[in-house]
Scaffold this active site. Structure first.
Site, PDB file in Angstrom:
ATOM      1  N   HIS A 265       0.843  -1.206   0.000  1.00 48.60           N
ATOM      2  CA  HIS A 265       0.000   0.000   0.000  1.00 48.60           C
ATOM      3  C   HIS A 265       0.878   1.255   0.000  1.00 48.60           C
ATOM      4  CE1 HIS A 265      -3.605   2.435   1.202  1.00 48.60           C
ATOM      5  NE2 HIS A 265      -2.668   3.187   1.740  1.00 48.60           N
ATOM      6  N   GLU A 266       1.801   1.325   0.939  1.00 57.15           N
ATOM      7  CA  GLU A 266       2.664   2.511   1.007  1.00 57.15           C
ATOM      8  C   GLU A 266       3.545   2.593  -0.235  1.00 57.15           C
ATOM      9  OE1 GLU A 266       1.902   4.728   3.155  1.00 57.15           O
ATOM     10  OE2 GLU A 266       0.603   3.411   4.324  1.00 57.15           O
ATOM     11  N   HIS A 269       1.733   4.480  -2.825  1.00 56.17           N
ATOM     12  CA  HIS A 269       1.851   5.929  -2.604  1.00 56.17           C
ATOM     13  C   HIS A 269       3.207   6.426  -3.100  1.00 56.17           C
ATOM     14  CE1 HIS A 269      -1.731   6.804  -0.290  1.00 56.17           C
ATOM     15  NE2 HIS A 269      -1.472   5.882   0.606  1.00 56.17           N
ATOM     16  N   GLU A 295      -4.723   7.709  -2.790  1.00 54.34           N
ATOM     17  CA  GLU A 295      -5.249   6.417  -2.334  1.00 54.34           C
ATOM     18  C   GLU A 295      -5.629   5.531  -3.521  1.00 54.34           C
ATOM     19  OE1 GLU A 295      -4.781   5.327   0.551  1.00 54.34           O
ATOM     20  OE2 GLU A 295      -4.264   7.214   1.529  1.00 54.34           O
TER      21      GLU A 295
END
Ligand code: ZN
Length: 500
Positions: A265-266, A269, A295
């Site tokens: 997830h990070e 980003h 997101e």
């Protein structure tokens, strides 16, 4: 005119240096700062934020913006220079409304609040955090009152993370999305025995989890020459330039999925920030455009890609090599396990289907908080009540409930809706990428994520803050953000797994 533009750009670059120096202090606070250093760090961050704000709202910036109007008008809308002037004007007009003192007070309160939150969460005791949160809510409301809003004081708070977003469309989208989502969760609950996720729990060596996370990050294309991963209480991504984009993660020694998907997830980003055009670096366009867009990238890599069969056809042997116990678990069982739909306490670990309910809960509580329909003191009870109503669970303590997320402790009120809106957008963007890259799923299966990453870089990342969400959606998708493709995606993926 070029002289004026050059002075303007150089001045803003110096303001940005102050902001990036603040970001380094934030990163350090979240990773390595000893607890006793918290008070001084809050003061330092307050001073730096105030200085950056004072410089940015200087009359000279307004004079440059006025002088540069003809230059802006002479350029194409999407040119770097016109975009810088346009977005700087938007930022300037907003910043001018807020007193520097308030900016400093917010930065100090947020810095102290995060330390208090860490302590309170460790002790699972909301009452320790309550005074900090009361201060933060008051300050954020004072900040929101600096702006004109039509319907709700929640509007400027939403706008801070997603420019132009207001409460009414969020409510409209969530109201339409919630009933079919609740139906889907109920239908899956009837068939919960179709998925056995027991392979994901047990004892998992933290070093091996760390290495697996790094391997996944390299696979999606995170460049460790331009970034690094560290441990933090709550995972986040932060950047100091387009060549220094860092992420953090945390580990659950008893669940192998937790840190892995959090890292991916990070990483999503980070790919966004790393993909911004170098020409925009050290300008205020050199960031992701908004949190919905951000997101959309993190949720895309975490879920749409990271929980897909093609991804795991490639990556499962790597996981098996680090954790030999999975040699006895076939790929299909593992795939279904990482897609298990099961109401749970923690948002960042929630499956894709119940995730939306975690967000809707936070949206409703935030709105009630800032419209003073809910007192901070009553927040834990309201949280638990909604958890029971939406997910059929009551958190056993505040750490698994109202204290789980870092956002409010940093004064970030109005961010949560962007997670769900971003998830919706991720599915629209993926569909568009798949239309352009007919071989996409075969590429994922071969571990080739570069074409997808390049597509996102070309269509989303490189533009930085040049375009708003609506402008970008129009350019890339030709249609606005919509919950319908996301709902169809959830029904398809989870309908197949649960035999609906
Ligand atoms: Zn995120």
């Amino acid at each position: 005119m070029q002289d004026t533009f050059g002075q303007f750009k150089a001045y803003l670059a110096r303001v940005r240096d102050l902001q990036m120096a603040s970001a380094v202090l934030v990163w350090d606070r979240e990773t390595y700062l000893p607890p006793a250093g918290a008070a001084a760090r809050a003061r330092q961050l307050g001073s730096l934020s105030e200085m950056a704000h004072e410089r940015f709202v200087d009359d000279q910036v307004g004079a440059w913006l006025a002088a540069l109007q003809p230059y802006e008008d002479s350029l194409p809308f999407d040119s770097d220079d016109a975009s810088l002037i346009r977005v700087a004007r938007r930022d300037y007009d907003k910043a001018r409304r807020v007193p520097s003192q308030l900016v400093g007070d917010l930065a100090r309160a947020a810095s102290l609040g995060q330390q208090t939150w860490v302590d309170a969460r460790q002790a699972a005791d909301f009452s320790r955090f309550q005074p900090s949160l009361e201060t933060l809510v008051d300050l954020r409301l004072a900040w929101a009152e600096c702006f004109d809003y039509e319907d709700s004081i929640y509007d400027p708070l939403l706008d801070a993370f997603e420019p132009g977003l207001t409460t009414a469309p969020v409510r409209r989208i969530f109201d339409a999305f919630r009933p079919p989502l609740v139906d889907l969760v109920a239908a899956i609950r009837e068939r919960h025995d179709r998925v056995d996720a027991s392979c994901l729990t047990g004892d998992f060596d933290e070093d091996a989890q760390w290495d697996l996370g790094l391997q996944a990050l390299k696979l999606i294309g995170y460049d460790f020459n331009r970034g690094r991963q560290d441990r933090a209480a709550h995972p986040f991504t932060i950047h100091f330039s387009s060549d220094d984009v860092r992420i953090t993660t945390r580990f659950d020694p008893h669940n192998i999925a937790s840190a892995l998907f959090s890292s991916i997830h990070e990483g999503g980003h980070a790919l966004y920030e790393l993909g911004v055009s170098p020409a925009l670096d050290d300008t205020l366009l050199g960031d992701g455009a908004s949190m919905v867009l951000h997101e959309s990238q993190s949720r895309l890599f975490e879920n749409v890609v990271g929980r897909s069969r093609p991804f795991w056809r490639h990556f499962y042997p790597a996981l098996q090599a680090r954790f030999p116990r999975f040699n006895g678990v076939d790929l299909e069982t593992f795939y279904r396990a990482v897609n298990q739909v099961k109401p749970s306490f923690i948002r960042v670990e929630a499956d894709e289907v119940t995730y939306g309910l975690h967000i809707i809960l936070r949206f409703e509580l935030e709105e009630a908080l800032v419209t003073r329909q809910l007192a901070v003191a009553d927040l834990p009870a309201a949280w638990n009540e909604k958890m029971q109503a939406y997910l059929g669970l009551t958190p056993p303590d505040d750490a698994l409930g109202v204290l789980q997320d870092i956002h409010w402790s940093g004064g970030m009120i109005g961010y949560f809706p962007d997670y769900l809106l971003g998830s919706m957008l991720s599915v629209q963007l993926y569909a568009r990428a798949r239309a352009d890259l007919p071989d996409l799923e075969a590429q994922l299966e071969r571990g080739q994520l570069a074409p997808l990453r390049q597509w996102m870089a070309d269509h989303v990342h490189q533009h930085g803050r040049k375009f708003t969400l609506d402008e970008l959606a129009d350019r890339v998708l030709g249609t606005p953000l919509s919950p319908d493709p996301y709902l169809a995606y959830l029904r398809e993926r989870y309908g197949e797994i649960y035999g609906l």
